[in-house]
Write an enzyme that holds these catalytic residues in place. Structure first.
Site, PDB file in Angstrom:
ATOM      1  CE  LYS A 217       1.288  -2.384   0.625  1.00 22.75           C
ATOM      2  NZ  LYS A 217       2.163  -1.858  -0.437  1.00 22.75           N
ATOM      3  CD  GLU A 262       3.759   4.674  -5.462  1.00 24.34           C
ATOM      4  OE1 GLU A 262       3.457   3.541  -5.847  1.00 24.34           O
ATOM      5  OE2 GLU A 262       3.859   4.972  -4.253  1.00 24.34           O
ATOM      6  CD  GLU A 310       4.890  -2.175   2.481  1.00 24.77           C
ATOM      7  OE1 GLU A 310       4.393  -1.053   2.249  1.00 24.77           O
ATOM      8  OE2 GLU A 310       5.561  -2.433   3.495  1.00 24.77           O
ATOM      9  CD  GLU A 450       6.239   3.479   6.791  1.00 22.53           C
ATOM     10  OE1 GLU A 450       5.600   3.489   5.722  1.00 22.53           O
ATOM     11  OE2 GLU A 450       6.724   2.433   7.291  1.00 22.53           O
TER      12      GLU A 450
END
Length: 466
Positions: A217, A262, A310, A450
């Site tokens: 990733k 987050e 992911e 996005e």
């Protein structure tokens, strides 16, 4: 005068500010961390520590522990965030030109569990009483909204983040953004280090690297620069974010502003918690679809093998790094869907009981040193992803995607990842950042879309887009 660090914390009457902590966000130089009307707001500055490089977290930790070691603390409230407190913002990268910082304010207002308090912090040898603390708070609030100009409040962050050239990063914004946006008040919006086309080429190059097996990733970020002739006011932005994004943690430190969903690490006593996000769906994609929007999110987001892969990478990244500091840990077996005004995320909460390491419970900053950067903001393996980021982004992220938050002398603290944010570079300009997780199967056009969904909170809070 004395060099002794002294603090006094006293209760406040919460009826005086029914709006909670956000009602104190009235100055552009305010330091803040708030969620759901609770949190901390700081005014003034009596001490500052700056550092850069790979040891920035540990150097800040040593400085803070030495500062509070012999502090004279009077605290009748005794909650996380009372007593000595520092706000902080750290660069994403150890190679960044941006200076990481801890700032000790003169005055802190706190709200938690329907309790409110006021802390005055000083190195002065004068009297420290409830009356002096209330008088100092009144002095800072008397100026009202925009009491500090953007230049005064954001120069440190601007000088060391958005305007710094690293390698072949251009110092000025590039061409005009081609995507049509309803800009208001004469605002203009330009691409930053890379054009949209060049950034999509970087995404394609990242996918190609992933397919070689070099990494699983990669997270690639991009920036845009907004110019607003009517002025950029941090206090207005922070209040808008706090009102619109109540499930996020709204932060403001030295010109860095945003609302992150987050949590990198939250420490209270010996309990540590984190919220991991990976996997994103723009809520506007549900327009025109049959059935409730959440059903669409469950089907498209939670049902996506790519998105779940992911997310699993991000969870494994955090739990693996946190394990050596924990005697017990648990995480959601299945991610849940976090619903925000602009997007849905796959999210998981992790909770750990901290163990002693070399005779001491690890501090917030020691944990951050071990955890950052996670796969959620860098990729995995970390070293490979970091090298690829420097090669493909052509961007010094500065404080974007770095830890931001606060800590106290008791070892408590909350540190989010500086996402959905921006750096105010001058009274009229602000640089916005957004990034995407790239895995095998990522499509450049979809990743670009996005980023626009992730720019939306800041654009709306600046009043230039809806």
């Amino acid at each position: 005068m004395t060099s002794t660090f002294r603090t006094l914390t006293v209760p406040l009457d919460d009826k005086a500010f029914p709006g909670g902590l956000p009602s104190f966000l009235v100055r552009d130089d305010v330091l803040c961390w708030t969620r759901r009307e609770a949190g901390l707001a700081g005014f003034g500055e009596i001490a500052r520590f700056t550092s850069s490089g790979p040891d920035r977290f540990l150097e800040a930790d040593i400085w803070w522990r030495h500062l509070v070691l012999e502090a004279e603390v009077a605290d009748s409230v005794e909650l996380p965030g009372t007593g000595p407190v520092a706000f902080g913002s750290f660069a994403f990268s150890k190679t960044s030109a941006h200076e990481s910082r801890l700032i000790v304010p003169e005055i802190v207002v706190g709200v938690r569990d329907n309790q409110a308090w006021l802390t005055q912090l000083t190195f002065d040898g004068g009297p420290l009483t409830e009356e002096t603390a209330l008088a100092a708070l009144d002095r800072w609030l008397d100026g009202g909204s925009h009491a500090a100009s953007a230049t005064e409040s954001t120069t440190p962050a601007a000088n060391s983040a958005g305007d710094a050239s690293v390698g072949d990063v251009p110092a000025q914004a590039g061409g005009a953004v081609v995507r049509p946006l309803p800009l208001a008040a004469g605002a203009t919006l330009h691409t930053g280090s890379l054009s949209e086309e060049a950034w999509m080429e970087a995404v394609a190059a990242g996918v190609a690297e992933i397919r070689t097996g070099a990494l699983e990733k990669l997270v690639l970020a991009r920036d845009v620069v907004a110019t607003i002739p009517s002025g950029v006011h941090a206090a207005d932005v922070l209040r808008e974010l706090a009102a619109r994004y109540r499930e996020c943690w709204t932060y403001g430190v030295d010109g860095l502003v945003g609302a992150t969903p987050e949590m990198l690490i939250q420490v209270e006593g010996r309990t540590a918690q984190a919220r991991v996000l990976a996997g994103t769906l723009d809520r506007r994609d549900a327009h025109g679809e049959d059935g409730p929007p959440m059903d669409y999110a469950t089907r498209v987001l939670a049902g996506s093998e790519k998105q779940r892969h992911e997310h699993e990478i991000a969870i494994q990244s955090l739990t693996k790094q946190l394990a050596p500091f924990s005697e017990a840990m648990n995480a959601h077996d299945e991610p849940f869907i976090l619903e925000l005004p602009n997007v849905w995320h796959l999210a998981s909460d992790v909770k750990a009981e901290l163990t002693e390491v070399e005779g001491h419970v690890p501090t917030c900053l020691a944990l951050i040193n071990a955890l950052h950067p996670t796969a959620a903001v860098c990729g995995t393996p970390t070293l490979v992803a970091g090298e690829l980021i420097r090669r493909l982004e052509h961007l010094d992220r500065g404080p974007y995607a770095g830890p931001v938050g606060w800590l106290d002398a008791a070892g408590n603290g909350e540190w989010g990842i500086a996402l959905r944010g921006a750096v105010i570079e001058s009274p009229e300009t602000v640089r916005l950042y957004a990034g995407c997780g790239i895995v095998d199967g990522s499509q450049p056009e979809a990743e670009l879309a996005e980023t626009w969904a992730k720019f939306r909170p800041m654009l709306e809070s600046l009043g230039i887009s809806s």
